[in-house]
Design an enzyme around this catalytic site. Structure first.
Site, short mmCIF file in Angstrom:
data_model
loop_
_atom_site.label_atom_id
_atom_site.label_comp_id
_atom_site.label_asym_id
_atom_site.label_seq_id
_atom_site.Cartn_x
_atom_site.Cartn_y
_atom_site.Cartn_z
N ASN A 294 1.65 -73.18 -21.83
CA ASN A 294 2.69 -73.34 -22.84
C ASN A 294 3.86 -74.21 -22.37
O ASN A 294 4.52 -73.89 -21.38
CB ASN A 294 3.22 -71.94 -23.22
CG ASN A 294 3.78 -71.88 -24.62
OD1 ASN A 294 3.74 -72.87 -25.36
ND2 ASN A 294 4.29 -70.72 -25.00
N HIS B 255 2.29 -56.34 -31.28
CA HIS B 255 3.72 -56.61 -31.12
C HIS B 255 4.48 -56.16 -32.36
O HIS B 255 4.20 -56.65 -33.46
CB HIS B 255 3.96 -58.12 -31.02
CG HIS B 255 3.62 -58.70 -29.69
ND1 HIS B 255 4.18 -59.85 -29.23
CD2 HIS B 255 2.78 -58.28 -28.71
CE1 HIS B 255 3.70 -60.14 -28.03
NE2 HIS B 255 2.84 -59.20 -27.69
N ARG C 70 3.88 -52.50 -28.85
CA ARG C 70 5.02 -52.95 -28.07
C ARG C 70 6.22 -53.09 -29.00
O ARG C 70 6.08 -53.62 -30.11
CB ARG C 70 4.67 -54.32 -27.47
CG ARG C 70 5.69 -54.89 -26.55
CD ARG C 70 5.33 -56.32 -26.15
NE ARG C 70 6.07 -57.27 -26.95
CZ ARG C 70 6.28 -58.54 -26.61
NH1 ARG C 70 5.77 -59.02 -25.49
NH2 ARG C 70 6.97 -59.35 -27.39
N TYR D 160 14.42 -62.28 -26.55
CA TYR D 160 12.98 -62.44 -26.40
C TYR D 160 12.23 -61.46 -27.32
O TYR D 160 12.60 -60.28 -27.41
CB TYR D 160 12.55 -62.20 -24.94
CG TYR D 160 11.06 -62.04 -24.89
CD1 TYR D 160 10.24 -63.15 -25.03
CD2 TYR D 160 10.48 -60.77 -24.87
CE1 TYR D 160 8.88 -63.02 -25.12
CE2 TYR D 160 9.10 -60.63 -24.95
CZ TYR D 160 8.32 -61.76 -25.08
OH TYR D 160 6.96 -61.61 -25.19
N ASP E 290 8.58 -55.17 -23.24
CA ASP E 290 8.61 -56.34 -22.34
C ASP E 290 10.06 -56.72 -22.03
O ASP E 290 10.81 -57.10 -22.93
CB ASP E 290 7.89 -57.52 -23.02
CG ASP E 290 7.62 -58.67 -22.06
OD1 ASP E 290 8.17 -58.66 -20.94
OD2 ASP E 290 6.84 -59.57 -22.43
N HIS F 2 10.76 -59.13 -19.94
CA HIS F 2 10.68 -60.59 -19.78
C HIS F 2 11.51 -61.11 -18.61
O HIS F 2 12.29 -62.05 -18.74
CB HIS F 2 11.03 -61.29 -21.09
CG HIS F 2 10.12 -62.44 -21.38
ND1 HIS F 2 10.42 -63.72 -21.00
CD2 HIS F 2 8.91 -62.51 -21.96
CE1 HIS F 2 9.43 -64.52 -21.36
NE2 HIS F 2 8.49 -63.81 -21.94
N GLU G 278 7.25 -53.87 -18.99
CA GLU G 278 6.64 -55.12 -18.49
C GLU G 278 7.68 -56.05 -17.87
O GLU G 278 8.79 -56.18 -18.40
CB GLU G 278 5.96 -55.79 -19.68
CG GLU G 278 5.34 -57.14 -19.37
CD GLU G 278 4.69 -57.73 -20.62
OE1 GLU G 278 4.33 -56.97 -21.55
OE2 GLU G 278 4.56 -58.96 -20.68
N GLU H 288 1.86 -61.91 -15.88
CA GLU H 288 1.37 -62.92 -16.82
C GLU H 288 1.61 -64.34 -16.29
O GLU H 288 0.91 -65.26 -16.70
CB GLU H 288 1.99 -62.74 -18.22
CG GLU H 288 3.48 -62.97 -18.27
CD GLU H 288 4.08 -62.71 -19.64
OE1 GLU H 288 3.67 -61.74 -20.29
OE2 GLU H 288 4.95 -63.48 -20.06
N ARG I 109 -1.29 -58.21 -15.06
CA ARG I 109 -1.39 -58.89 -16.36
C ARG I 109 -1.89 -60.33 -16.31
O ARG I 109 -1.77 -61.08 -17.28
CB ARG I 109 0.00 -58.88 -17.03
CG ARG I 109 0.21 -57.57 -17.75
CD ARG I 109 1.52 -57.48 -18.47
NE ARG I 109 1.85 -58.57 -19.36
CZ ARG I 109 1.26 -58.84 -20.51
NH1 ARG I 109 0.27 -58.09 -20.93
NH2 ARG I 109 1.66 -59.85 -21.26
N HIS J 129 -2.62 -60.65 -20.23
CA HIS J 129 -1.76 -61.40 -21.14
C HIS J 129 -2.61 -61.90 -22.32
O HIS J 129 -3.70 -62.41 -22.12
CB HIS J 129 -1.20 -62.59 -20.34
CG HIS J 129 -0.15 -63.37 -21.03
ND1 HIS J 129 0.13 -64.66 -20.67
CD2 HIS J 129 0.71 -63.05 -22.02
CE1 HIS J 129 1.12 -65.12 -21.43
NE2 HIS J 129 1.49 -64.16 -22.26
N ASP K 241 -0.06 -68.22 -27.16
CA ASP K 241 -0.18 -69.50 -26.45
C ASP K 241 -1.44 -69.54 -25.59
O ASP K 241 -1.69 -70.55 -24.91
CB ASP K 241 1.07 -69.82 -25.63
CG ASP K 241 1.63 -68.65 -24.85
OD1 ASP K 241 2.19 -67.74 -25.48
OD2 ASP K 241 1.50 -68.65 -23.62
N GLU L 81 -3.46 -57.20 -24.53
CA GLU L 81 -2.46 -57.62 -25.52
C GLU L 81 -3.15 -58.33 -26.68
O GLU L 81 -4.03 -59.16 -26.47
CB GLU L 81 -1.46 -58.57 -24.83
CG GLU L 81 -0.35 -59.06 -25.74
CD GLU L 81 0.67 -59.91 -24.99
OE1 GLU L 81 0.36 -60.38 -23.88
OE2 GLU L 81 1.78 -60.10 -25.52
N TRP M 18 14.46 -66.80 -18.54
CA TRP M 18 14.22 -66.60 -19.98
C TRP M 18 13.21 -65.48 -20.22
O TRP M 18 12.30 -65.23 -19.64
CB TRP M 18 13.68 -67.88 -20.63
CG TRP M 18 13.28 -67.58 -22.05
CD1 TRP M 18 14.14 -67.33 -23.10
CD2 TRP M 18 11.96 -67.44 -22.56
NE1 TRP M 18 13.41 -67.04 -24.22
CE2 TRP M 18 12.07 -67.09 -23.93
CE3 TRP M 18 10.69 -67.55 -21.98
CZ2 TRP M 18 10.96 -66.87 -24.73
CZ3 TRP M 18 9.58 -67.34 -22.77
CH2 TRP M 18 9.72 -67.02 -24.15
#
Ligand code: GCO
Ligand code: MG
Length: 402
Positions: free
Chosen positions: A37, A122, A147, A159, A210, A212, A236, A262, A283, A312, A316, A339, A402
Site C-alpha cells: 500500500n 471492522h 473489531r 485510524y 487496533d 495502530h 493490536e 502486519e 499478524r 492481516h 489493501d 481479518e 500513523w
C-alpha cells in the site's frame, strides 16, 4: 513443467493492486499478490527488473529452492519491497502446484484442520454510540468477532474511522493527507468505548481493537489494564514493533492479549516476541511475509510458544492474498483468527474468487490451487492512480506514527 512467462498487472478497481501472473509451458498459470500500500510501483519494478528474469525456465514445483534463491541469492535481504515481491512469486507457484495436482492449496499445507476460518469484521463510528450500533450491525450479519474503533472527542480524525458513510479505506489518492493525534485523549476515550460496546453486546462475541502503533509501552500497559474488564480477544499493535522487547513491559503489566506483525516481513521481526511469549497472535500476511513457504515455518515456530495466527486482511491486500490466507488458515494447527475487510464490488469483479463468507466464518472453496482468477480486460479499465497512507502529527505538530 517449466515457467515460461511472468507478467505484472497493475490495476485500481477502487484501490491499487499489483498482481503477478506466472505462466508455464503446460498452460497452467498461477497468481500472486504483490501489493504494498502506497509503494506499489517499487514492488512491480523489483519483480519485473530483478525477479522475473531469474524465474524463466525453472520448475514451478521447486518452491523451497526458488524461495531460497530469491531470498539468500539477493544478498540484500528482508524489507517490505523485497519480501512482497518474493511473496508474490511464492504464492503464484503454490497456486500452480495446486492446479497441476488438481487440488486446493490447503491440501498441500496439511489438509483441512477445521470446518471454516473464523473471521473478524471492522466496526466503526464517528462517536461511541455510532460505533456501538455498527458492532451490533455486524453481529446481526453473523460475525462472531468484531473489531471496534471510534472517533475521539477533540480529534478531527483517527485510524479506522471513515470520514463519511463509506467503508474505511486508509489510502487516499494524491499526496499524503495529514491527521492530528493525542495519545492522552485516546487513552481516556478507549476504555469508555469498550464499556459501552460490552454493555450492548454481552460476553458472547469476541471484541478486538487496533491501536495502530501509536503508544509507548507504558501507555499501552495502562490501556491493556483498563481494558481487562471487557475481555478483548486482542489489542493490536499497541506500540511500534521495531523494538521487540518493548512488548515485555506490556506483557508484564496486563492480561489483555496482544497481536502484532502486519508490517513484519520475516521471522527476524518477530523472533523474540514469539520465543519470549510477549505476544499472543502473529499478524504477518502471506504476501508481506514472503509467501506460504516462510509463513508455514513461522506458524510452526509460533505453535511451540502458544502463539496463534491472526493474518492481516485489510482491503489493501488483494483477493489473491485473502484466498491464500484462507487456505493457510483452514490448514495450519495454530490458526487464531483472520481479518475480513470485504473488498469493493469492482475489486471482486476483477478478481473472481471461490472463497465466501457465511455466518462468522470464511471458506476457501474447493477449486484446485487458490481459486482466484483475474479478469485482465476488466482490470485494464481501472488504471493505477498514485495513492498514499496518511501522515500523523501530534497536536503540537511533531511527526508521529500513523
Ligand atoms: C488493519 C491494518 C490496516 C492498515 C493498512 C495499511 O489492521 O487492518 O492496520 O488497516 O492500516 O493495511 O495499509
Ligand atoms: Mg492493524
Amino acid at each position: 513443467m517449466k515457467i515460461q512467462n511472468a507478467s505484472i498487472i497493475i490495476c485500481s478497481p477502487g484501490r491499487n493492486f499489483v498482481t503477478l501472473k506466472i505462466e508455464t509451458d503446460e498452460g497452467i498459470h498461477g497468481l500472486g499478490d504483490a501489493t504494498l500500500n502506497g509503494r506499489e510501483l517499487a514492488v512491480a519494478s523489483y519483480l519485473s527488473e530483478h525477479l522475473i528474469p531469474c524465474l524463466i525456465g525453472r520448475d514451478p514445483f521447486q518452491t523451497e529452492d526458488i524461495w531460497q534463491y530469491l531470498y539468500r541469492g539477493a544478498y540484500w535481504r528482508r524489507g517490505p519491497v523485497t519480501m512482497a515481491a518474493i511473496g508474490a512469486v511464492d504464492v503464484a507457484l503454490w497456486d500452480i502446484k495446486g492446479k497441476a495436482l488438481n487440488t486446493p492449496v490447503y491440501n498441500l499445507l496439511g489438509g483441512k484442520s477445521r470446518k471454516g476460518v473464523l473471521v473478524y469484521a471492522h466496526a466503526h463510528g464517528a462517536t461511541v454510540e455510532e460505533a456501538v450500533d455498527d458492532v451490533v450491525r455486524h453481529i446481526d450479519l453473523g460475525y462472531l468477532a468484531v473489531r471496534a474503533q471510534s472517533g475521539i472527542l477533540g480529534l478531527e480524525s483517527t485510524y479506522g474511522v471513515p470520514k463519511g458513510l463509506q467503508s474505511y479505506e486508509p489510502a487516499e489518492r494524491g499526496l499524503p493527507s495529514e491527521s492530528r493525534w493525542s495519545s492522552e485523549l485516546y487513552l481516556r476515550h478507549t476504555p469508555k468505548l469498550f464499556q459501552k460496546v460490552r454493555e450492548a453486546v454481552g460476553e458472547n462475541v469476541h471484541l478486538l481493537h487496533d491501536c495502530h502503533h501509536r503508544l509507548t509501552p507504558i501507555e499501552a500497559a495502562r490501556l491493556g489494564k483498563e481494558l481487562e474488564p471487557f475481555h478483548l480477544f486482542w489489542l493490536e499493535d499497541p506500540v511500534p514493533a521495531e523494538l521487540q522487547d518493548g512488548f515485555k513491559l506490556i506483557r508484564e503489566q496486563t492480561t489483555t492479549p496482544i497481536a502484532t506483525g502486519e508490517v513484519f516481513n520475516t521471522i527476524w521481526d518477530a523472533h523474540d516476541l514469539i520465543q519470549q511469549q510477549w505476544i499472543d497472535y502473529i499478524r504477518m500476511s502471506i504476501v508481506h511475509g514472503g509467501g506460504f513457504t516462510p509463513l508455514k515455518k513461522i506458524a510452526d515456530f509460533a505453535a511451540l510458544y502458544h502463539v496463534r495466527t491472526g493474518c492481516h486482511g485489510a482491503t489493501d491486500l488483494s483477493p489473491v492474498t485473502m484466498a491464500a490466507a484462507l487456505h493457510f488458515g483452514i490448514a495450519i494447527h495454530n490458526f487464531g483468527i483472520q481479518e475480513h475487510m470485504p473488498h469493493s464490488a469492482e475489486t471482486d469483479e476483477v478478481f473472481r474468487h471461490q472463497y465466501r463468507y457465511e455466518a462468522g466464518y470464511m471458506y476457501p472453496g474447493n477449486a484446485p490451487g487458490l481459486g482466484v482468477d483475474i479478469d485482465e480486460k476488466l482490470a485494464s479499465k481501472y488504471p493505477y492512480q498514485r495513492a498514499y497512507l496518511p501522515i500523523n502529527r501530534k497536536l503540537d505538530g511533531t511527526l508521529t506514527d500513523w
